[in-house]
Design a protein around this motif. Structure first.
Motif, PDB file in Angstrom:
ATOM      1  N   VAL A  69     -18.968-111.191 -52.188  1.00  0.00           N
ATOM      2  CA  VAL A  69     -18.084-112.334 -51.952  1.00  0.00           C
ATOM      3  C   VAL A  69     -18.823-113.447 -51.216  1.00  0.00           C
ATOM      4  O   VAL A  69     -18.671-114.635 -51.539  1.00  0.00           O
ATOM      5  N   THR A 183     -11.476-111.855 -52.865  1.00  0.00           N
ATOM      6  CA  THR A 183     -11.539-110.635 -53.664  1.00  0.00           C
ATOM      7  C   THR A 183     -10.423-109.701 -53.237  1.00  0.00           C
ATOM      8  O   THR A 183     -10.144-109.548 -52.051  1.00  0.00           O
ATOM      9  N   VAL A 273     -12.695-111.066 -58.308  1.00  0.00           N
ATOM     10  CA  VAL A 273     -13.187-112.113 -57.416  1.00  0.00           C
ATOM     11  C   VAL A 273     -12.715-113.444 -57.988  1.00  0.00           C
ATOM     12  O   VAL A 273     -12.933-113.737 -59.172  1.00  0.00           O
TER      13      VAL A 273
END
Length: 279
Positions: A69, A183, A273
């Protein structure tokens, strides 16, 4: 919150009872399945799932989910905020490996924030100007307008009751050109009766702790809040098989935690994501 209000004067946020119990008295971070205290399912791409898993493998998976992320959020050198920071270990990882000038961890639960300050006490003492933890809800962030270069959230959005409000707040606190990366797990578009089916498979959905919504709900909320270049990517193959292998150490087949893999295989639930840019 309004742009003219003083963030330091914001009242304590209302916490849903299921979230209050799980992240407060029950202290999910202390449960062995979340070894390392990051409280996420993990990104297992770099772990060999064909051999017995170690606690080190588990912690690596949790750290790697943050890295995946943070790679998208690009916090290097800028001001970053994590929404739903838990114990703040992801904030510490971001500081050490990605070099933001300042990072703010926001969490809705006061007990989690206390644990975060304890877990990161040495870092807070050594670098007080670079790390802080504040109490706040995702839908009403106690932060200033255009204060941050990036905002990220790791496996917390499944608890957010109002995704459009979160998206509007993300747009408010990010500067022009700022990035958002989220996410979490969401229902798969086109799945029939996903909320009912997930409640039948997974106690966390039956109790209301996790909220069943399609990932398109977040995608649309970000677009409506003014974000551009909204992108959605499934990382389910890197999450669910490894998570189930880890769960198999503690739970037998047929027990409800093992049904996360079943929900993915039945194309009801997936892990995503979602990224976007504030113009």
């Amino acid at each position: 919150m309004s742009s003219s209000g003083d963030p330091t004067e914001q009242s304590a946020p209302v916490v849903r009872p299921e979230v209050w119990e799980t992240y407060g008295p029950a202290d999910l971070s202390a449960v062995p399945v979340f070894a390392g205290g990051f409280i996420n399912f993990g990104y297992w791409k770099a772990v060999d799932l064909e051999r017995p898993l170690s606690q080190g493998d588990r912690i690596r998976s949790e750290q790697d989910l943050y890295r995946h992320v943070l790679d998208a959020a690009a916090p290097g050198g800028g001001r970053a905020v994590e929404v739903g920071c838990g114990l703040g270990l992801g904030c510490a990882l971001a500081l050490e490996e990605y070099g933001p000038s300042v990072i703010t961890g926001v969490d809705i639960h006061p007990q989690q924030l206390q644990r975060a300050r304890e877990a990161n006490s040495s870092l807070l003492e050594a670098q007080p100007a670079r790390l802080r933890f504040v109490l706040g809800a995702a839908e009403d962030l106690p932060l200033g307008d255009a204060e941050f270069d990036c905002l990220y959230s790791v496996e917390a959005a499944q608890h957010f009751p109002d995704l459009p409000a979160f998206a509007r707040e993300a747009a408010r606190v990010l500067r022009p050109g700022g990035l958002v990366a989220v996410t979490s797990f969401f229902t798969v578009g086109g799945a029939l009766e996903p909320a009912e089916r997930l409640a039948g498979l997974l106690d966390s959905f039956a109790s209301g702790l996790d909220i069943a919504r399609p990932v398109s709900r977040l995608e649309e909320a970000l677009a409506e809040a003014g974000f551009a270049d909204v992108r959605v990517a499934s990382i389910g193959p890197q999450v669910w098989p490894g998570w189930d292998r880890w769960l198999s150490r503690l739970w037998a087949p047929g027990t409800w935690p093992r049904n996360f893999l079943a929900a993915w295989e039945q194309q009801i639930l997936d892990y995503y994501v979602v990224t976007a840019t504030r113009p």
